[in-house]
Write an enzyme that holds these catalytic residues in place. Structure first.
Site, PDB file in Angstrom:
ATOM      1  N   GLY A  14     -53.645  15.703  -5.883  1.00 19.43           N
ATOM      2  CA  GLY A  14     -54.204  15.179  -4.637  1.00 19.43           C
ATOM      3  C   GLY A  14     -55.628  15.658  -4.419  1.00 19.43           C
ATOM      4  N   GLY A  15     -56.333  15.928  -5.504  1.00 21.83           N
ATOM      5  CA  GLY A  15     -57.663  16.534  -5.433  1.00 21.83           C
ATOM      6  C   GLY A  15     -58.750  15.625  -4.886  1.00 21.83           C
ATOM      7  N   VAL A  19     -58.060  17.237   1.881  1.00 22.22           N
ATOM      8  CA  VAL A  19     -57.942  18.679   1.647  1.00 22.22           C
ATOM      9  C   VAL A  19     -58.449  19.030   0.247  1.00 22.22           C
ATOM     10  CG1 VAL A  19     -56.375  20.667   1.622  1.00 22.22           C
ATOM     11  CG2 VAL A  19     -55.990  18.808   3.252  1.00 22.22           C
ATOM     12  N   TYR A 143     -41.228  11.504   5.914  1.00 21.27           N
ATOM     13  CA  TYR A 143     -42.211  12.487   5.412  1.00 21.27           C
ATOM     14  C   TYR A 143     -41.693  13.910   5.632  1.00 21.27           C
ATOM     15  CZ  TYR A 143     -46.822  14.901   5.670  1.00 21.27           C
ATOM     16  OH  TYR A 143     -47.902  15.754   5.523  1.00 21.27           O
ATOM     17  N   LYS A 147     -40.845  16.800   2.832  1.00 24.50           N
ATOM     18  CA  LYS A 147     -41.628  18.043   2.826  1.00 24.50           C
ATOM     19  C   LYS A 147     -40.702  19.263   2.922  1.00 24.50           C
ATOM     20  CE  LYS A 147     -45.979  16.786   2.590  1.00 24.50           C
ATOM     21  NZ  LYS A 147     -46.873  17.269   1.533  1.00 24.50           N
ATOM     22  N   LYS A 194     -63.481   4.463  15.451  1.00 25.54           N
ATOM     23  CA  LYS A 194     -63.509   3.580  16.626  1.00 25.54           C
ATOM     24  C   LYS A 194     -64.821   3.735  17.393  1.00 25.54           C
ATOM     25  CE  LYS A 194     -58.562   3.404  17.763  1.00 25.54           C
ATOM     26  NZ  LYS A 194     -57.569   3.919  18.748  1.00 25.54           N
ATOM     27  N   ARG A 215     -52.308  18.932  20.403  1.00 26.45           N
ATOM     28  CA  ARG A 215     -52.417  19.187  18.972  1.00 26.45           C
ATOM     29  C   ARG A 215     -53.318  20.399  18.722  1.00 26.45           C
ATOM     30  NH1 ARG A 215     -48.890  16.153  19.299  1.00 26.45           N
ATOM     31  NH2 ARG A 215     -48.488  14.187  18.171  1.00 26.45           N
ATOM     32  N   ASP A 277     -47.019   7.624  21.837  1.00 26.85           N
ATOM     33  CA  ASP A 277     -47.597   8.967  21.921  1.00 26.85           C
ATOM     34  C   ASP A 277     -47.151   9.849  20.754  1.00 26.85           C
ATOM     35  OD1 ASP A 277     -47.764   9.723  25.527  1.00 26.85           O
ATOM     36  OD2 ASP A 277     -49.284   9.020  24.108  1.00 26.85           O
TER      37      ASP A 277
HETATM   38  P1  NAP Z   1     -55.056  12.329   1.524  1.00 28.72           P
HETATM   39  O1  NAP Z   1     -56.460  12.475   1.956  1.00 28.72           O
HETATM   40  O2  NAP Z   1     -54.283  11.105   1.876  1.00 28.72           O
HETATM   41  O3  NAP Z   1     -55.007  12.499  -0.098  1.00 28.72           O
HETATM   42  C1  NAP Z   1     -53.793  12.302  -0.757  1.00 28.72           C
HETATM   43  C2  NAP Z   1     -54.011  12.648  -2.198  1.00 28.72           C
HETATM   44  O4  NAP Z   1     -52.769  12.489  -2.893  1.00 28.72           O
HETATM   45  C3  NAP Z   1     -55.043  11.752  -2.881  1.00 28.72           C
HETATM   46  O5  NAP Z   1     -55.815  12.499  -3.798  1.00 28.72           O
HETATM   47  C4  NAP Z   1     -54.168  10.755  -3.610  1.00 28.72           C
HETATM   48  O6  NAP Z   1     -54.766  10.233  -4.781  1.00 28.72           O
HETATM   49  C5  NAP Z   1     -52.995  11.641  -4.009  1.00 28.72           C
HETATM   50  N1  NAP Z   1     -51.805  10.833  -4.273  1.00 28.72           N
HETATM   51  C6  NAP Z   1     -51.122  10.059  -3.392  1.00 28.72           C
HETATM   52  N2  NAP Z   1     -50.098   9.460  -4.021  1.00 28.72           N
HETATM   53  C7  NAP Z   1     -50.148   9.857  -5.335  1.00 28.72           C
HETATM   54  C8  NAP Z   1     -49.365   9.591  -6.487  1.00 28.72           C
HETATM   55  N3  NAP Z   1     -48.313   8.766  -6.439  1.00 28.72           N
HETATM   56  N4  NAP Z   1     -49.704  10.175  -7.656  1.00 28.72           N
HETATM   57  C9  NAP Z   1     -50.773  11.000  -7.723  1.00 28.72           C
HETATM   58  N5  NAP Z   1     -51.554  11.318  -6.661  1.00 28.72           N
HETATM   59  C10 NAP Z   1     -51.235  10.739  -5.483  1.00 28.72           C
HETATM   60  O7  NAP Z   1     -54.174  13.552   2.012  1.00 28.72           O
HETATM   61  P2  NAP Z   1     -54.639  14.941   2.667  1.00 28.72           P
HETATM   62  O8  NAP Z   1     -54.831  14.726   4.128  1.00 28.72           O
HETATM   63  O9  NAP Z   1     -55.724  15.544   1.836  1.00 28.72           O
HETATM   64  O10 NAP Z   1     -53.304  15.809   2.504  1.00 28.72           O
HETATM   65  C11 NAP Z   1     -53.208  16.732   1.454  1.00 28.72           C
HETATM   66  C12 NAP Z   1     -51.903  17.480   1.660  1.00 28.72           C
HETATM   67  O11 NAP Z   1     -51.941  18.135   2.937  1.00 28.72           O
HETATM   68  C13 NAP Z   1     -50.680  16.574   1.683  1.00 28.72           C
HETATM   69  O12 NAP Z   1     -49.619  17.181   0.974  1.00 28.72           O
HETATM   70  C14 NAP Z   1     -50.340  16.439   3.160  1.00 28.72           C
HETATM   71  O13 NAP Z   1     -48.967  16.200   3.346  1.00 28.72           O
HETATM   72  C15 NAP Z   1     -50.769  17.790   3.675  1.00 28.72           C
HETATM   73  N6  NAP Z   1     -51.099  17.832   5.113  1.00 28.72           N
HETATM   74  C16 NAP Z   1     -52.081  17.017   5.611  1.00 28.72           C
HETATM   75  C17 NAP Z   1     -52.378  17.069   6.991  1.00 28.72           C
HETATM   76  C18 NAP Z   1     -53.453  16.201   7.594  1.00 28.72           C
HETATM   77  O14 NAP Z   1     -53.603  16.227   8.830  1.00 28.72           O
HETATM   78  N7  NAP Z   1     -54.231  15.453   6.809  1.00 28.72           N
HETATM   79  C19 NAP Z   1     -51.687  17.942   7.814  1.00 28.72           C
HETATM   80  C20 NAP Z   1     -50.707  18.769   7.254  1.00 28.72           C
HETATM   81  C21 NAP Z   1     -50.427  18.696   5.899  1.00 28.72           C
HETATM   82  P3  NAP Z   1     -55.452   8.780  -4.713  1.00 28.72           P
HETATM   83  O15 NAP Z   1     -56.631   8.950  -3.812  1.00 28.72           O
HETATM   84  O16 NAP Z   1     -55.799   8.460  -6.127  1.00 28.72           O
HETATM   85  O17 NAP Z   1     -54.398   7.864  -4.123  1.00 28.72           O
HETATM   86  O1  GFB Z   2     -52.923  12.370  13.910  1.00 28.13           O
HETATM   87  P1  GFB Z   2     -51.853  11.522  14.502  1.00 28.13           P
HETATM   88  O2  GFB Z   2     -51.853  10.059  14.158  1.00 28.13           O
HETATM   89  O3  GFB Z   2     -50.437  12.050  14.074  1.00 28.13           O
HETATM   90  O4  GFB Z   2     -51.946  11.700  16.109  1.00 28.13           O
HETATM   91  P2  GFB Z   2     -49.478  13.162  14.695  1.00 28.13           P
HETATM   92  C1  GFB Z   2     -51.202  10.839  16.921  1.00 28.13           C
HETATM   93  C2  GFB Z   2     -51.470  11.139  18.390  1.00 28.13           C
HETATM   94  O5  GFB Z   2     -52.829  10.762  18.721  1.00 28.13           O
HETATM   95  C3  GFB Z   2     -50.576  10.269  19.253  1.00 28.13           C
HETATM   96  C4  GFB Z   2     -52.799   9.644  19.622  1.00 28.13           C
HETATM   97  O6  GFB Z   2     -50.373  10.904  20.491  1.00 28.13           O
HETATM   98  C5  GFB Z   2     -51.422   9.022  19.409  1.00 28.13           C
HETATM   99  O7  GFB Z   2     -51.052   8.259  20.560  1.00 28.13           O
HETATM  100  N1  GFB Z   2     -53.908   8.726  19.300  1.00 28.13           N
HETATM  101  C6  GFB Z   2     -54.831   8.294  20.177  1.00 28.13           C
HETATM  102  C7  GFB Z   2     -54.183   8.226  18.084  1.00 28.13           C
HETATM  103  N2  GFB Z   2     -55.711   7.480  19.573  1.00 28.13           N
HETATM  104  C8  GFB Z   2     -55.326   7.429  18.243  1.00 28.13           C
HETATM  105  C9  GFB Z   2     -55.871   6.778  17.110  1.00 28.13           C
HETATM  106  O8  GFB Z   2     -56.880   6.060  17.179  1.00 28.13           O
HETATM  107  N3  GFB Z   2     -55.237   6.984  15.905  1.00 28.13           N
HETATM  108  C10 GFB Z   2     -54.121   7.765  15.813  1.00 28.13           C
HETATM  109  N4  GFB Z   2     -53.553   7.951  14.578  1.00 28.13           N
HETATM  110  N5  GFB Z   2     -53.555   8.394  16.890  1.00 28.13           N
HETATM  111  C11 GFB Z   2     -48.734  13.254  12.214  1.00 28.13           C
HETATM  112  C12 GFB Z   2     -47.508  12.970  11.367  1.00 28.13           C
HETATM  113  O9  GFB Z   2     -48.349  13.256  13.576  1.00 28.13           O
HETATM  114  O10 GFB Z   2     -49.256  14.531  11.919  1.00 28.13           O
HETATM  115  C13 GFB Z   2     -47.871  13.037   9.920  1.00 28.13           C
HETATM  116  O11 GFB Z   2     -46.998  11.688  11.700  1.00 28.13           O
HETATM  117  C14 GFB Z   2     -48.730  14.230   9.574  1.00 28.13           C
HETATM  118  O12 GFB Z   2     -46.668  13.037   9.168  1.00 28.13           O
HETATM  119  C15 GFB Z   2     -49.769  14.558  10.614  1.00 28.13           C
HETATM  120  O13 GFB Z   2     -47.948  15.350   9.340  1.00 28.13           O
HETATM  121  C16 GFB Z   2     -50.387  15.910  10.384  1.00 28.13           C
HETATM  122  O14 GFB Z   2     -50.198  14.451  14.815  1.00 28.13           O
HETATM  123  O15 GFB Z   2     -48.825  12.601  15.893  1.00 28.13           O
END
Ligand code: NAP
Ligand code: GFB
Length: 321
Positions: A14-15, A19, A143, A147, A194, A215, A277
């Site tokens: 996921g490089g 992240v 998800y 996890k 947006k 959050r 929400d």
């Molecule tokens: P991201 O930006 O969506 O990146 C996902 C990465 O996984 C990309 O490099 C993607 O490669 C790769 N990937 C997806 N499907 C794949 C597959 N089938 N085979 C190989 N590679 C694959 O995600 P991120 O936000 O960096 O998240 C990284 C980690 O942090 C995840 O495990 C996520 O669950 C965790 N995490 C994220 C958040 C958050 O708020 N973003 C919060 C908590 C935990 P491609 O670009 O080539 O598809």
């Molecule tokens: O980051 P988010 O989509 O995911 O945040 P979660 C959702 C919250 O933000 C809800 C409000 O309360 C939405 O109503 N919101 C307001 C918006 N405007 C927007 C908008 O334009 N886009 C989005 N996306 N939300 C995720 C999990 O929960 O947290 C995933 O579903 C992941 O699995 C991620 O783990 C870290 O924080 O609610």
């Protein structure tokens, strides 16, 4: 990781994501070491839902350490629309990566959970011991269960093979190279995108839901520094929460106000309360992290937001959106 003279090969699955690219940034800006070779994989290197292509990637790169980030990832609305796909793809990816790490003798694997996988009905703040104490919020059950199985797999590889594979539990992450897709991405990149569009129209932007949910947000580059510390120094199989403190939790409304300031947008915003929400709060306790790293400094939220907004505006053409 090995002492300074031993060489290491660190594979970041996921490089190319949010992240992963933050890790690349900090490694290239002072956090890397001479005896380390860093590989940032993506689905172009291997589809990790496929066992054979996963094995081929491990045999090709021969990693000594793995930071396992690859996952099907999305915000609330992305998860609501495809929970079964999130479940199946992430179960496959996680089982393949840990099985191939074990088969090829990888010393350390750090995998990624998330604070959204915690039980929905719980006391607060939530700590690492509470991950399995009840069902997750229904909006992202797929998800979440995939996890949680990482933690169970780590236990199995430790109990039966003595592997020290561990996991981290980040809170909501944001930063450069995020997924700015408004429908599928997370809240902060969605609001940034947006506002970018609202600026062109000179109209208010829309915040989905009531703005009341709460959050904690961690800057991707801070998380990256913490993940590298976990890989090098953290020896427990049990997960560790990587989050800002409870006191840094903000409402979605407050976050939207901060994003508007960071984007220098003054046309205001409206709420679309027809949109969900999701989980009201998932307040994480970072006491365990603070015991290890009492002096760690998080980037102030306004500064981290400004850096992210500036990156998005400067890279609009190539940003994921
Ligand atoms: P991201 O930006 O969506 O990146 C996902 C990465 O996984 C990309 O490099 C993607 O490669 C790769 N990937 C997806 N499907 C794949 C597959 N089938 N085979 C190989 N590679 C694959 O995600 P991120 O936000 O960096 O998240 C990284 C980690 O942090 C995840 O495990 C996520 O669950 C965790 N995490 C994220 C958040 C958050 O708020 N973003 C919060 C908590 C935990 P491609 O670009 O080539 O598809
Ligand atoms: O980051 P988010 O989509 O995911 O945040 P979660 C959702 C919250 O933000 C809800 C409000 O309360 C939405 O109503 N919101 C307001 C918006 N405007 C927007 C908008 O334009 N886009 C989005 N996306 N939300 C995720 C999990 O929960 O947290 C995933 O579903 C992941 O699995 C991620 O783990 C870290 O924080 O609610």
């Amino acid at each position: 990781m090995g002492s300074d003279c031993e060489s290491s090969v660190v594979l970041v699955t996921g490089g190319t994501g949010l992240v992963g690219q933050a890790i690349k940034y900090v490694v290239e800006n002072g956090s890397g070491r001479k005896n380390e070779k860093w590989i940032f994989g993506s689905s172009k290197d291997a589809d990790l839902t496929d066992r054979a292509s996963t094995e081929a990637m491990f045999l090709k790169y021969k990693p000594t350490h793995v930071i396992h980030l690859a996952a099907k990832v999305g915000g609330l609305f992305g998860n609501l629309s495809a929970n079964l796909e999130f479940l199946r793809k992430n179960i496959a990816i996680n089982d393949n990566v840990l099985a191939m790490a074990h088969k090829t003798g990888v010393q350390n694997v750090v995998s990624c959970l998330s604070t959204c996988i915690f039980p929905d009905k719980t006391t607060y703040p939530i700590n690492e011991t509470m991950v399995h104490n009840g069902p997750p919020h229904d909006s992202n059950y797929g998800y979440s269960y995939a996890k949680r199985l990482i933690d169970i797999l780590n236990r199995g590889y430790n109990n039966e093979h003595g592997r020290n594979y561990t996991s981290i539990i980040p809170t909501n992450v944001f930063g450069p190279e995020d997924n700015f897709n408004i429908q599928q991405g997370h809240v902060l990149p969605g609001l940034i995108h947006k506002i970018y569009l609202a600026k062109l129209e000179g109209k208010p932007f829309t915040v989905w839901g009531t703005g009341k949910p709460r959050r904690q947000f961690i800057y991707s580059r801070d998380l990256a520094r913490l993940i590298i510390w976990v890989l090098r120094e953290y020896k427990e199989t049990e997960p560790i929460i990587l989050s800002v403190g409870e006191e840094d939790e903000v409402s979605i409304k407050e976050a939207a106000e901060q994003v508007a300031i960071a984007m220098d947008f003054k046309e205001g915003f409206l709420f679309d309360t027809d949109k969900a929400d999701g989980q009201y709060k998932k307040t994480a306790d970072n006491t365990k992290l603070r015991k290890y790293l009492p002096e760690f400094q998080f980037t102030p939220f306004p500064q981290a937001l400004k850096e992210t907004c500036d990156w998005f505006v400067e890279n609009y053409q190539r940003a994921r959106k």
